[in-house]
Scaffold this motif. Structure first.
Motif, PDB file in Angstrom:
ATOM      1  N   LYS A 132       0.833  -1.224   0.000  1.00  0.00           N
ATOM      2  CA  LYS A 132       0.000   0.000   0.000  1.00  0.00           C
ATOM      3  C   LYS A 132       0.853   1.253   0.000  1.00  0.00           C
ATOM      4  CE  LYS A 132      -3.788  -1.793   2.659  1.00  0.00           C
ATOM      5  NZ  LYS A 132      -3.804  -2.137   4.063  1.00  0.00           N
ATOM      6  N   ASN A 133       2.005   1.203   0.647  1.00  0.00           N
ATOM      7  CA  ASN A 133       2.852   2.387   0.776  1.00  0.00           C
ATOM      8  C   ASN A 133       3.963   2.451  -0.271  1.00  0.00           C
ATOM      9  OD1 ASN A 133       2.127   4.034   3.396  1.00  0.00           O
ATOM     10  ND2 ASN A 133       1.770   1.873   3.823  1.00  0.00           N
ATOM     11  N   ASN A 134       3.835   1.608  -1.298  1.00  0.00           N
ATOM     12  CA  ASN A 134       4.838   1.603  -2.376  1.00  0.00           C
ATOM     13  C   ASN A 134       6.256   1.418  -1.878  1.00  0.00           C
ATOM     14  OD1 ASN A 134       3.199   1.867  -4.612  1.00  0.00           O
ATOM     15  ND2 ASN A 134       2.923   4.061  -4.192  1.00  0.00           N
ATOM     16  N   LEU A 135       6.411   0.581  -0.867  1.00  0.00           N
ATOM     17  CA  LEU A 135       7.747   0.258  -0.369  1.00  0.00           C
ATOM     18  C   LEU A 135       8.114  -1.105  -0.954  1.00  0.00           C
ATOM     19  CD1 LEU A 135       7.138   1.432   3.293  1.00  0.00           C
ATOM     20  CD2 LEU A 135       8.789   2.453   1.704  1.00  0.00           C
ATOM     21  N   PRO A 136       9.333  -1.250  -1.495  1.00  0.00           N
ATOM     22  CA  PRO A 136       9.669  -2.473  -2.222  1.00  0.00           C
ATOM     23  C   PRO A 136       9.760  -3.701  -1.316  1.00  0.00           C
ATOM     24  CG  PRO A 136      11.602  -1.074  -1.952  1.00  0.00           C
ATOM     25  CD  PRO A 136      10.444  -0.287  -1.437  1.00  0.00           C
ATOM     26  N   THR A 137       9.089  -4.756  -1.716  1.00  0.00           N
ATOM     27  CA  THR A 137       9.153  -6.034  -0.992  1.00  0.00           C
ATOM     28  C   THR A 137       8.888  -7.136  -2.017  1.00  0.00           C
ATOM     29  OG1 THR A 137       8.392  -7.127   1.032  1.00  0.00           O
ATOM     30  CG2 THR A 137       6.692  -6.125  -0.319  1.00  0.00           C
ATOM     31  N   GLU A 145       9.090   6.341   8.468  1.00  0.00           N
ATOM     32  CA  GLU A 145       8.185   7.479   8.265  1.00  0.00           C
ATOM     33  C   GLU A 145       6.813   6.996   7.831  1.00  0.00           C
ATOM     34  OE1 GLU A 145      10.626  10.174   5.995  1.00  0.00           O
ATOM     35  OE2 GLU A 145      11.237  11.180   7.858  1.00  0.00           O
ATOM     36  N   ALA A 146       6.777   5.953   7.019  1.00  0.00           N
ATOM     37  CA  ALA A 146       5.472   5.407   6.604  1.00  0.00           C
ATOM     38  C   ALA A 146       4.730   4.851   7.825  1.00  0.00           C
ATOM     39  CB  ALA A 146       5.676   4.311   5.563  1.00  0.00           C
ATOM     40  N   TYR A 147       5.438   4.181   8.696  1.00  0.00           N
ATOM     41  CA  TYR A 147       4.787   3.662   9.910  1.00  0.00           C
ATOM     42  C   TYR A 147       4.462   4.798  10.888  1.00  0.00           C
ATOM     43  CZ  TYR A 147       5.504  -1.401   9.154  1.00  0.00           C
ATOM     44  OH  TYR A 147       5.444  -2.688   8.695  1.00  0.00           O
ATOM     45  N   LEU A 187      13.292   1.212  14.733  1.00  0.00           N
ATOM     46  CA  LEU A 187      12.748   0.237  13.797  1.00  0.00           C
ATOM     47  C   LEU A 187      13.951  -0.445  13.140  1.00  0.00           C
ATOM     48  CD1 LEU A 187       9.958  -0.699  12.612  1.00  0.00           C
ATOM     49  CD2 LEU A 187      10.543   0.658  10.607  1.00  0.00           C
ATOM     50  N   ALA A 188      14.049  -1.759  13.336  1.00  0.00           N
ATOM     51  CA  ALA A 188      15.100  -2.517  12.655  1.00  0.00           C
ATOM     52  C   ALA A 188      14.502  -2.989  11.334  1.00  0.00           C
ATOM     53  CB  ALA A 188      15.523  -3.709  13.501  1.00  0.00           C
ATOM     54  N   VAL A 189      15.108  -2.559  10.240  1.00  0.00           N
ATOM     55  CA  VAL A 189      14.574  -2.882   8.909  1.00  0.00           C
ATOM     56  C   VAL A 189      15.501  -3.919   8.274  1.00  0.00           C
ATOM     57  CG1 VAL A 189      13.842  -1.943   6.691  1.00  0.00           C
ATOM     58  CG2 VAL A 189      13.684  -0.525   8.757  1.00  0.00           C
ATOM     59  N   LYS A 194      20.390 -10.304  -6.299  1.00  0.00           N
ATOM     60  CA  LYS A 194      21.522 -10.471  -7.224  1.00  0.00           C
ATOM     61  C   LYS A 194      21.489  -9.394  -8.310  1.00  0.00           C
ATOM     62  CE  LYS A 194      23.011 -14.826  -6.030  1.00  0.00           C
ATOM     63  NZ  LYS A 194      24.107 -14.898  -5.080  1.00  0.00           N
ATOM     64  N   ASP A 195      20.285  -8.905  -8.632  1.00  0.00           N
ATOM     65  CA  ASP A 195      20.235  -7.826  -9.635  1.00  0.00           C
ATOM     66  C   ASP A 195      20.164  -6.438  -8.989  1.00  0.00           C
ATOM     67  OD1 ASP A 195      17.678  -8.063  -8.802  1.00  0.00           O
ATOM     68  OD2 ASP A 195      16.793  -8.424 -10.781  1.00  0.00           O
ATOM     69  N   ASN A 196      20.715  -6.378  -7.761  1.00  0.00           N
ATOM     70  CA  ASN A 196      20.985  -5.092  -7.116  1.00  0.00           C
ATOM     71  C   ASN A 196      19.755  -4.287  -6.705  1.00  0.00           C
ATOM     72  OD1 ASN A 196      23.393  -4.098  -6.226  1.00  0.00           O
ATOM     73  ND2 ASN A 196      23.378  -2.401  -7.703  1.00  0.00           N
ATOM     74  N   GLN A 197      18.686  -4.995  -6.397  1.00  0.00           N
ATOM     75  CA  GLN A 197      17.492  -4.321  -5.877  1.00  0.00           C
ATOM     76  C   GLN A 197      17.460  -4.471  -4.368  1.00  0.00           C
ATOM     77  OE1 GLN A 197      14.321  -6.498  -7.970  1.00  0.00           O
ATOM     78  NE2 GLN A 197      13.135  -4.617  -7.612  1.00  0.00           N
ATOM     79  N   LEU A 198      16.917  -3.482  -3.685  1.00  0.00           N
ATOM     80  CA  LEU A 198      16.710  -3.611  -2.238  1.00  0.00           C
ATOM     81  C   LEU A 198      15.243  -3.912  -1.978  1.00  0.00           C
ATOM     82  CD1 LEU A 198      18.865  -0.595  -1.056  1.00  0.00           C
ATOM     83  CD2 LEU A 198      19.273  -2.987  -0.417  1.00  0.00           C
ATOM     84  N   LEU A 199      14.978  -4.966  -1.202  1.00  0.00           N
ATOM     85  CA  LEU A 199      13.613  -5.340  -0.849  1.00  0.00           C
ATOM     86  C   LEU A 199      13.501  -5.401   0.667  1.00  0.00           C
ATOM     87  CD1 LEU A 199      13.107  -8.384  -3.300  1.00  0.00           C
ATOM     88  CD2 LEU A 199      12.334  -6.022  -3.643  1.00  0.00           C
ATOM     89  N   ILE A 200      12.376  -4.926   1.209  1.00  0.00           N
ATOM     90  CA  ILE A 200      12.168  -5.055   2.652  1.00  0.00           C
ATOM     91  C   ILE A 200      11.742  -6.494   2.937  1.00  0.00           C
ATOM     92  CG2 ILE A 200      10.799  -4.276   4.635  1.00  0.00           C
ATOM     93  CD1 ILE A 200      10.344  -1.650   3.073  1.00  0.00           C
ATOM     94  N   ASN A 201      12.450  -7.150   3.846  1.00  0.00           N
ATOM     95  CA  ASN A 201      12.017  -8.485   4.276  1.00  0.00           C
ATOM     96  C   ASN A 201      11.016  -8.335   5.406  1.00  0.00           C
ATOM     97  OD1 ASN A 201      11.763 -11.213   4.869  1.00  0.00           O
ATOM     98  ND2 ASN A 201      13.559 -11.211   6.198  1.00  0.00           N
ATOM     99  N   GLU A 202      11.455  -7.789   6.517  1.00  0.00           N
ATOM    100  CA  GLU A 202      10.540  -7.567   7.638  1.00  0.00           C
ATOM    101  C   GLU A 202      11.144  -6.525   8.557  1.00  0.00           C
ATOM    102  OE1 GLU A 202      10.084 -10.971  10.161  1.00  0.00           O
ATOM    103  OE2 GLU A 202      12.230 -11.221  10.423  1.00  0.00           O
ATOM    104  N   VAL A 203      10.338  -6.053   9.504  1.00  0.00           N
ATOM    105  CA  VAL A 203      10.834  -5.046  10.443  1.00  0.00           C
ATOM    106  C   VAL A 203      10.544  -5.489  11.871  1.00  0.00           C
ATOM    107  CG1 VAL A 203      10.445  -3.154   8.803  1.00  0.00           C
ATOM    108  CG2 VAL A 203       8.692  -3.678  10.525  1.00  0.00           C
ATOM    109  N   ALA A 204      11.275  -4.883  12.799  1.00  0.00           N
ATOM    110  CA  ALA A 204      11.000  -5.070  14.226  1.00  0.00           C
ATOM    111  C   ALA A 204      11.042  -3.688  14.879  1.00  0.00           C
ATOM    112  CB  ALA A 204      12.034  -5.991  14.850  1.00  0.00           C
TER     113      ALA A 204
END
Ligand code: ADP
Length: 371
Positions: A104-109, A232-234, A240-242, A248-258
Motif C-alpha cells: 500500500k505504501n509503495n515500499l519495495p518487498t 516514516e510510513a509507519y 525500527l530494525a529494517v 543479485k540484480d541489485n534491488q533492495l527489498l524489505i524483508n521484515e521489520v521489528a
C-alpha cells in the motif's frame, strides 16, 4: 515489556541516565531481572497483566512484539504514552499485514500472496495458481527463522506448515542487510550504518554481523533511505530494525521489520557514538537523537548454546577471549543453556574489517557455551 536480553540492555542504558525501569515477564530470573529497578512477574500476552502493568508506568515500550495489544490500545486510549503505537504493532506482529502495508505504501518487498492454511497452499499448487519455488511464512508464529519454510519443489512439501501464511517469491539473495533507524516524537529520523548479516546454515540464526556492510556507497545510501522511508510510513517513535535483501540484480527489498532494539544492532554498544538502546530511549523519551557515527569497524558474533549441551550454563574459553584486544563479551545471564539458544554476544572492534573477522573466527573457536 519483556525481560529478555533486549530488556536487560535497555534497562542498563536507562540506568545510566537514572531512569527508573519496570519490566514485565514470567520470571525474575530472566536477563532483565537483576538490572531493572522493578521486575513484575506476569504474562505479557495476558490482557489483565499488561493492563495492570501499564497503570504503573509513565512510558511503555517493548522488547518483543508478541504482547497483548488489546490491553495496550485500552491503555493508550486512557492517555498512556506507548511507543511503538499499539495499532502499528498490530500490523508488524502479522507478517501478512506487514506485507500489505509495504504494498500500500509503495515500499519495495518481494511479491506475495496470503493463504488461510497449508491446505489452501496445496490446493493452489494443484490448480496451477501457485508455482515452485516459494517461501511460506506463518503470519504470526515466526521467530528467529522458525515459522519459515523454503519450498523449492514437491519434495519439500512435507515442510509446509498448517498455519495461515504469507507465500513469497523465493528471492535470489546477494546479501542480507539490516538498517536500524530511529524516530522521535518531533519526527526527527536517524539511521545507523547498514550492517551485513551472515547466517549459520544449520541454526538459521545470524552468525556474523559485519559493520560497515560490504556495500558500495550508493547502495548503502539507498538502504538507509529505504529504512527512513519505512519508519516514516509507519510513523512510529522508537527504533525500527529494517531487514533488507539485496538481490543479485541489485534491488533492495524489505524483508521484515521489528519496532524495537534488535540483534543486528548490538555492535552499536561498543562501536558507535550512541548505542541502539540509548537511541531507543532518546526516541521514546522525547529527547534529541544521538549521533549514529561509527567509532570503529566491528564484527558481532552471537554466542549460542553449543549443540549437545542442555543444562546449567558454563562458559569455556572466557579468559582467553577477553585477553584479546577489542573483544567485548556480553553475557545475558541466562541460567540454562540449550542448543543454539542466544546466551550472549561478542563484539570485536578493529580498525579494519579483515582483522576484526580474523579475531571473530578465533572468538568462535575459543568461547563455548556448555553445561
Ligand atoms: P524470522 O522472522 O524468523 O527472522 P525471516 O522472514 O527473517 O524470518 O526469514 C528468515 C530467513 O529466511 C531470512 O533471513 C532469509 O535468509 C530467508 N528468507 C526469508 N524470506 C525469503 C525470501 N522471500 N526469499 C529467500 N529467502 C528468504
Amino acid at each position: 515489556m519483556g525481560g529478555g536480553q533486549l530488556g536487560k540492555m535497555l534497562a542498563l542504558a536507562a540506568h545510566n541516565w537514572d531512569v527508573t525501569t519496570w519490566a514485565l515477564d514470567a520470571d525474575q530470573s530472566f536477563p532483565a531481572g537483576p538490572v531493572c529497578s522493578h521486575f513484575v512477574e506476569g504474562n505479557f500476552k495476558n490482557y489483565d497483566d499488561v493492563y495492570r502493568f501499564g497503570k504503573q508506568v509513565d512510558v511503555l515500550t517493548i522488547e518483543i512484539e508478541h504482547v497483548n495489544t488489546d490491553a495496550l490500545l485500552k491503555l493508550e486510549a486512557e492517555g498512556l504514552k506507548i511507543h511503538p503505537s499499539p495499532a502499528k504493532l498490530n500490523i508488524i506482529k502479522d507478517k501478512g499485514l506487514q506485507k500489505e502495508f509495504y504494498q500500500k505504501n509503495n515500499l519495495p518487498t518481494s511479491a506475495f500472496q496470503l493463504y488461510e492454511s497449508g491446505e489452501a497452499i496445496r490446493a493452489a499448487i494443484s490448480d496451477g495458481t501457485l508455482h515452485f519455488p516459494f517461501v511460506q511464512k506463518s503470519r504470526t508464529a515466526g521467530y528467529d527463522g522458525k515459522g519459515v519454510a523454503v519450498i523449492k519443489s514437491e519434495n519439500d512439501l512435507h515442510l509446509l506448515m498448517p498455519d495461515a501464511s504469507v507465500v513469497e517469491d523465493l528471492v535470489d539473495i546477494e546479501k542480507e542487510i539490516a538498517v536500524i533507524v530511529a524516530r522521535n516524537e518531533q519526527g526527527e529520523v536517524s539511521a545507523f550504518p547498514p550492517v551485513e548479516m551472515e547466517f549459520n546454515p544449520v541454526a538459521n540464526l545470524v552468525e556474523f554481523l559485519v559493520c560497515p556492510a560490504g556495500l558500495d556507497e550508493k547502495t548503502a545510501k539507498a538502504a538507509e533511505a529505504l529504512a527512513r522511508d519505512t519508519i516514516e510510513a509507519y510513523g512510529i517513535c522508537g527504533l525500527l530494525a529494517v531487514e533488507l535483501f539485496l538481490t543479485k540484480d541489485n534491488q533492495l527489498l524489505i524483508n521484515e521489520v521489528a519496532p524495537r532494539p534488535h540483534n543486528s544492532g548490538h555492535h552499536t554498544i561498543d562501536s558507535c557514538y550512541t548505542s541502539q538502546f540509548e537511541q531507543h530511549l532518546r526516541a521514546i523519551l522525547d529527547l534529541p537523537l544521538g549521533s549514529t557515527n561509527m567509532k570503529t569497524a566491528s564484527v558481532m558474533v552471537n554466542l549460542l548454546g553449543e549443540p549437545g549441551y542442555t543444562g546449567p550454563v558454563e562458559y569455556a574459553g572466557f579468559d582467553d577471549c577477553v585477553k584479546m584486544e577489542g573483544v567485548k563479551v556480553h553475557l545475558y545471564g541466562k541460567t540454562v543453556t540449550k542448543p543454539y539458544r542466544k546466551m550472549g554476544h561478542v563484539t570485536i572492534l578493529a580498525q579494519d574489517l579483515e582483522s576484526a573477522k580474523t579475531k571473530a573466527r578465533k572468538v568462535k573457536e575459543t568461547l563455548k557455551v556448555i553445561s
